[in-house]
Enzyme design. Structure first.
Site, PDB file in Angstrom:
ATOM      1  N   GLU A  35       0.654  -1.178  -0.064  1.00 23.82           N
ATOM      2  CA  GLU A  35       0.108  -0.139   0.050  1.00 23.82           C
ATOM      3  C   GLU A  35       0.910   1.153   0.007  1.00 23.82           C
ATOM      4  OE1 GLU A  35      -3.134   0.069  -1.045  1.00 23.82           O
ATOM      5  OE2 GLU A  35      -3.875  -1.285   0.533  1.00 23.82           O
ATOM      6  N   ASP A  38       2.836   2.054  -4.836  1.00 29.67           N
ATOM      7  CA  ASP A  38       3.072   2.520  -6.599  1.00 29.67           C
ATOM      8  C   ASP A  38       3.531   3.682  -6.958  1.00 29.67           C
ATOM      9  OD1 ASP A  38       0.675   4.007  -5.614  1.00 29.67           O
ATOM     10  OD2 ASP A  38      -0.478   3.069  -6.901  1.00 29.67           O
ATOM     11  N   GLY A 122     -17.108   5.759  -2.506  1.00 27.89           N
ATOM     12  CA  GLY A 122     -16.341   6.513  -1.438  1.00 27.89           C
ATOM     13  C   GLY A 122     -15.867   5.298  -0.275  1.00 27.89           C
ATOM     14  N   SER A 126     -12.047   2.166  -5.238  1.00 24.26           N
ATOM     15  CA  SER A 126     -11.644   2.493  -6.624  1.00 24.26           C
ATOM     16  C   SER A 126     -12.927   2.743  -7.566  1.00 24.26           C
ATOM     17  CB  SER A 126     -10.606   1.677  -7.242  1.00 24.26           C
ATOM     18  OG  SER A 126      -9.328   1.917  -6.272  1.00 24.26           O
ATOM     19  N   SER A 128     -13.708   5.441  -8.836  1.00 27.40           N
ATOM     20  CA  SER A 128     -13.428   6.425  -9.767  1.00 27.40           C
ATOM     21  C   SER A 128     -12.314   5.912 -10.734  1.00 27.40           C
ATOM     22  CB  SER A 128     -12.778   7.410  -8.937  1.00 27.40           C
ATOM     23  OG  SER A 128     -11.785   7.114  -8.174  1.00 27.40           O
ATOM     24  N   ASP A 172      -4.729   1.408  -8.966  1.00 27.59           N
ATOM     25  CA  ASP A 172      -6.217   1.193  -9.265  1.00 27.59           C
ATOM     26  C   ASP A 172      -6.656   0.864 -10.535  1.00 27.59           C
ATOM     27  OD1 ASP A 172      -5.867   1.772  -6.490  1.00 27.59           O
ATOM     28  OD2 ASP A 172      -6.904   3.739  -6.706  1.00 27.59           O
ATOM     29  N   TYR A 222      -3.026  12.416   0.752  1.00 31.39           N
ATOM     30  CA  TYR A 222      -2.288  11.596   0.082  1.00 31.39           C
ATOM     31  C   TYR A 222      -1.087  12.361  -0.794  1.00 31.39           C
ATOM     32  CZ  TYR A 222      -1.985   8.103  -3.704  1.00 31.39           C
ATOM     33  OH  TYR A 222      -1.662   7.107  -4.659  1.00 31.39           O
TER      34      TYR A 222
HETATM   35  C1  GLA Z   1      -4.982   4.831  -3.741  1.00 30.17           C
HETATM   36  C2  GLA Z   1      -4.346   5.444  -5.033  1.00 30.17           C
HETATM   37  C3  GLA Z   1      -3.422   4.371  -5.378  1.00 30.17           C
HETATM   38  C4  GLA Z   1      -2.488   3.885  -4.277  1.00 30.17           C
HETATM   39  C5  GLA Z   1      -3.462   3.522  -3.162  1.00 30.17           C
HETATM   40  C6  GLA Z   1      -2.461   3.474  -2.018  1.00 30.17           C
HETATM   41  O1  GLA Z   1      -6.003   4.004  -3.930  1.00 30.17           O
HETATM   42  O2  GLA Z   1      -5.462   5.574  -6.144  1.00 30.17           O
HETATM   43  O3  GLA Z   1      -2.638   4.815  -6.475  1.00 30.17           O
HETATM   44  O4  GLA Z   1      -1.523   4.746  -4.221  1.00 30.17           O
HETATM   45  O5  GLA Z   1      -4.156   4.568  -2.917  1.00 30.17           O
HETATM   46  O6  GLA Z   1      -1.785   2.169  -2.164  1.00 30.17           O
END
Ligand code: GLA
Length: 391
Positions: A35, A38, A122, A126, A128, A172, A222
């Protein structure tokens, strides 16, 4: 595929626009381990799930774009020449992809589109990215643009980065586009090479527990984490010039270069280098069918995300604490970007109901609201759901 969503989306499209040309399905994702690695060019281990976004699309004769969000009962109209941020959120994931396609020189003209789905919004699954990948796949098919899956992933990620404004990594969109039934994807986020690894769920149920916290702070926090990691790289680079991302660093370098500096940067970078290594070790556990060892690493990831990377929240911490000593739980952790969303739990088959009941009780007594849970299965990635003339 859930026929009710397909029927509904088709019906709504018919009401507004007539017959669609295509219907596309693009799934949400889970991530087993790896996590926030990426965008640090490490590895991730996601999979697509059997909850997805569905999009019906049809060509128009003009330059207009007509969008309908069936679940929100909302519509939005614009034109190819006037693509701009809508401030309504949901259209932007679609418009962002159109914008990127146009910027890359692809010929896209007017279209009608209806979107619906069963990915909880939400909840950190993912939705989105699924909307972006569905849009890209739908437009690629509709206008015969000739993009391959990797190009569609990169374009969708760019839409999120540049149009929506979240500096997300590639995980994602990649998981949504490349998912495969019963497999997790080991993705090298530096080379974008990937390998499928079997994830045997004959004895395991994947249970997601929803913190119910909508991550409103998430995008700023983030982006801030990314900056902190970049700062760590900058300092390490002074001593080790070949380090261009935390992927190239290790715990020794982090200790040597960052321990006496900003404690926040030190903690962030410590977590990342540990997590990149943890994922490699976890993949060995998978190959050796050692799920208990794999599960222990998930708990370790949670601790790192909570204490060092500081992207958890009290609800997620509580949910993980509630299952940590349960014999029926192989592993659990917060999942995704953080600040809300879901925890992922690997639960022994046939035991999820009793676990959910117990944890729901704990959650209710602590937060005075019911716990939402989702049982999910690993599924295939983005594809055509149903051709109009194939009914
Ligand atoms: C979100 C981002 C991903 C990744 C995760 C954390 O989902 O969209 O790209 O960074 O957080 O692992």
């Amino acid at each position: 595929m859930p026929q009710n969503i397909l029927t509904r989306i088709q019906k709504i499209f018919n009401q507004h626009f007539g017959e669609p040309d295509y219907i596309v399905r693009s799934p949400g994702r889970i991530n087993m381990i790896g996590e926030h690695t990426d965008y640090n060019l490490g590895f991730v281990l996601p999979a697509a799930i059997d909850k997805a976004i569905y999009m019906a699309i049809g060509k128009r004769e003009d330059q207009e774009i007509h969008l309908v969000a069936a679940d929100l009962e909302a519509t939005y109209v614009t034109t190819i020449e006037n693509i701009a941020y809508s401030h309504l959120e949901w259209p932007d994931y679609i418009l962002g992809v159109v914008d990127q396609l146009l910027k890359a020189g692809y010929l896209v003209t007017g279209f009608n589109l209806v979107v619906a789905g069963d990915v909880p919004l939400g909840a950190g699954l993912s939705s989105s990215a699924a909307v972006e990948c569905a849009t890209c796949f739908a437009l690629n098919t509709l206008f015969a643009l000739g993009l391959d899956r990797k190009q569609m992933v990169q374009l969708s990620q760019k839409a999120e980065n540049e149009f929506v404004g979240v500096q997300c990594g590639i995980m994602d969109q990649f998981a949504s586009m490349f998912g495969k039934k019963e497999q997790v994807i080991k993705l090298d986020c530096r080379s974008i090479e990937y390998a499928y690894m079997p994830f045997d769920t004959s004895d395991i149920q994947i249970v997601l527990m929803d913190t119910g916290v909508k991550h409103s702070l998430a995008s700023t926090e983030y982006n801030q984490r990314r900056i902190e990691c970049e700062e760590g790289v900058r300092v390490i680079q002074k001593k080790y010039p070949t380090v261009v991302s935390l992927r190239d660093a290790n715990s020794n370098m982090v200790n040597e270069c960052l321990k006496t500096g900003d404690p926040i940067v030190y903690n962030r970078c410590t977590y990342i280098v540990e997590e990149i290594q943890r994922l490699q070790d976890a993949c060995i556990n998978l190959v050796q069918h050692d799920l208990p060892a794999f599960g222990k690493k998930m708990f370790a990831t949670h601790d790192g995300l909570s204490r060092l990377y500081e992207v958890s929240c009290k609800e997620a911490d509580e949910l993980v604490a509630a299952v940590r000593n349960e014999q029926t739980v192989v592993g659990a952790r917060m999942m995704g970007g953080g600040f809300g969303g879901c925890t992922i739990n690997l639960v022994k088959k046939g035991r999820s109901e009793e676990l959910i009941e117990k944890v729901s009780g704990i959650f209710y007594s602590r937060f005075s609201r019911p716990l939402k849970t989702y049982l999910v299965n690993i599924d295939d990635g983005t594809s055509l759901a149903l051709l109009n003339n194939e009914q």
